[in-house]
Design an enzyme around this catalytic site. Structure first.
Site, PDB file in Angstrom:
ATOM      1  N   GLY A 168       0.953  -1.163   0.067  1.00 51.29           N
ATOM      2  CA  GLY A 168       0.002  -0.173  -0.055  1.00 51.29           C
ATOM      3  C   GLY A 168       0.876   1.261   0.137  1.00 51.29           C
ATOM      4  N   SER A 186      -3.578  -9.128  -3.648  1.00 49.84           N
ATOM      5  CA  SER A 186      -3.541  -9.398  -5.046  1.00 49.84           C
ATOM      6  C   SER A 186      -2.395  -8.737  -5.736  1.00 49.84           C
ATOM      7  CB  SER A 186      -4.897  -8.927  -5.553  1.00 49.84           C
ATOM      8  OG  SER A 186      -5.050  -7.665  -5.422  1.00 49.84           O
ATOM      9  N   ILE A 221       6.864  -2.748  11.303  1.00 51.47           N
ATOM     10  CA  ILE A 221       6.264  -1.219  11.523  1.00 51.47           C
ATOM     11  C   ILE A 221       4.819  -1.396  11.332  1.00 51.47           C
ATOM     12  CG2 ILE A 221       8.314  -0.090  11.001  1.00 51.47           C
ATOM     13  CD1 ILE A 221       5.808  -0.350   8.514  1.00 51.47           C
ATOM     14  N   ARG A 244       1.745  -3.774  13.040  1.00 48.58           N
ATOM     15  CA  ARG A 244       0.939  -3.913  14.256  1.00 48.58           C
ATOM     16  C   ARG A 244       1.516  -5.068  15.075  1.00 48.58           C
ATOM     17  NH1 ARG A 244      -0.455   0.204  14.034  1.00 48.58           N
ATOM     18  NH2 ARG A 244      -2.521   1.110  13.898  1.00 48.58           N
ATOM     19  N   GLU A 255       1.381  -3.691  23.967  1.00 50.31           N
ATOM     20  CA  GLU A 255       1.819  -2.500  24.194  1.00 50.31           C
ATOM     21  C   GLU A 255       1.069  -1.798  25.508  1.00 50.31           C
ATOM     22  OE1 GLU A 255       1.597  -0.091  20.591  1.00 50.31           O
ATOM     23  OE2 GLU A 255       2.793  -1.822  19.386  1.00 50.31           O
ATOM     24  N   HIS A 273       6.756   2.103  19.450  1.00 51.74           N
ATOM     25  CA  HIS A 273       5.586   2.585  18.586  1.00 51.74           C
ATOM     26  C   HIS A 273       5.654   3.930  18.176  1.00 51.74           C
ATOM     27  CE1 HIS A 273       1.338   1.428  17.210  1.00 51.74           C
ATOM     28  NE2 HIS A 273       2.002   2.224  16.314  1.00 51.74           N
TER      29      HIS A 273
HETATM   30  O1  GLV Z   1       0.351   3.102  14.074  1.00 55.05           O
HETATM   31  C1  GLV Z   1       0.430   4.366  13.600  1.00 55.05           C
HETATM   32  C2  GLV Z   1      -0.996   4.468  12.943  1.00 55.05           C
HETATM   33  O2  GLV Z   1      -1.822   3.573  12.651  1.00 55.05           O
HETATM   34  O3  GLV Z   1      -0.905   5.589  12.566  1.00 55.05           O
END
Ligand code: GLV
Length: 313
Positions: free
Chosen positions: A153, A176, A230, A232, A261, A279
């Site tokens: 993305g 896809s 980076i 979740r 977290e 995070h």
């Molecule tokens: O983790 C950060 C966000 O989703 O903006």
């Protein structure tokens, strides 16, 4: 607008709080001695929720607010919002895409360099005075490595672009194949992991992507492979990751997110092939300001019956 009740779910950025306070009738959920009593008393006043990656809008909160029209997330990730319920109830939802893409992608590259070049351990070597006794050990080169990205993305594509500048070959997995890129596509995460040296998790957290990094993927990445997350924490089977790192079955990891977290697995604290961040993917002043402005702009657009800037639902 001052009469419109807006509920913030938890402390976020002070600038956002001030700007909301200046425009709306702002309620701060975390300051209420009893959440249940507060919701009962104020249920008819609250028309909008502002949530984030910690506390969004779950079914219980949505159901407790009969006048709720709008949920604005101070985040790009939507996993803390019950989107299905919002859709069913006609509640509009926005998030903060685009404005944070550069920061998160920059940090992914920072994590890769941090792990491969042992930047944190090198820093410790200088500060502890150990440099006077010995040079730091040799580390591993980043330029030219193969990078696999899960989720191509906005953020995944920005990471790919940066890695290309390091002469890396890029491959990816997503639901896809993307028609607009020549990066090699793998429909299967294990095949992607087998064929790259650095695997980056950059997809949204959904039921399908929960634990997308499991033991099989970790084993496919192997003892020289690096995992960067980076996305979740729940993308990764964390106990499997911890044992793979402790047993040397995985070469290293750079993590910005965790399953529970603000906790991070303490077993990893002694490993210099692991870089742990709290995070902070989008946590720069510039980006936080832009995210806050976007939250406000979406709220104002909604309550002025104008088109939303970044609609999700
Ligand atoms: O983790 C950060 C966000 O989703 O903006």
């Amino acid at each position: 607008m001052e009469t419109i009740g807006v509920l913030m779910t938890c402390p976020m950025y002070s600038y956002l709080e001030q700007e909301l306070e200046a425009r709306f009738n702002l309620f701060k959920l975390w300051q209420q001695p009893s959440k249940a009593d507060f919701l009962k008393t104020n249920q008819h006043k609250i028309k909008a929720i502002v949530g984030n990656t910690k506390i969004g809008a779950d079914a219980e909160l949505i159901d407790a607010l009969p006048k709720l029209e709008f949920v604005a997330s101070y985040s790009v990730g939507l996993d803390k919002i019950d989107l299905k319920k919002c859709e069913e109830k006609g509640i509009r939802v926005t998030n903060t895409p685009d404005v944070l893409t550069d920061d998160v992608a920059d940090l992914a590259i920072g994590l890769i360099l941090g792990v491969l070049r042992r930047i944190c351990a090198c820093d410790g070597h200088v500060r502890s005075g150990k440099w006077r006794e010995a040079d730091f050990k040799l580390t591993t080169k980043f330029s030219g490595k193969s990078v696999g990205i899960i989720g191509l993305g906005r953020i995944g594509a920005a990471i790919a672009k940066r890695a290309e500048a390091f002469s890396c070959s890029i491959s990816y997995h997503s639901r896809s194949q993307k028609p607009y890129t020549n990066y090699k596509y793998y429909s299967n995460v294990i095949d992607l992991a087998k064929n790259c040296q650095i695997l980056v998790v950059a997809c949204a957290l959904t039921e399908e992507t929960q634990h997308i990094i499991n033991r099989d993927v970790i084993d496919a990445l192997g003892p020289k492979g690096i995992l960067i997350n980076i996305g979740r924490g729940a993308h990764v089977d964390e106990p499997e990751l911890v044992s793979a790192l402790l047993e040397g079955r995985l070469g290293g990891a750079g993590l910005d997110v965790y399953g529970n977290e603000p906790e991070a697995p303490e077993q990893l604290f002694g490993l210099d092939n692991v870089v742990l961040l709290p995070h902070v993917g989008s946590d720069t002043i510039e980006t936080s300001n832009a995210m806050a402005d976007l939250v406000i702009a979406n709220l104002e657009a909604h309550f002025n019956s104008k088109p939303l800037l970044t609609p999700v639902v």
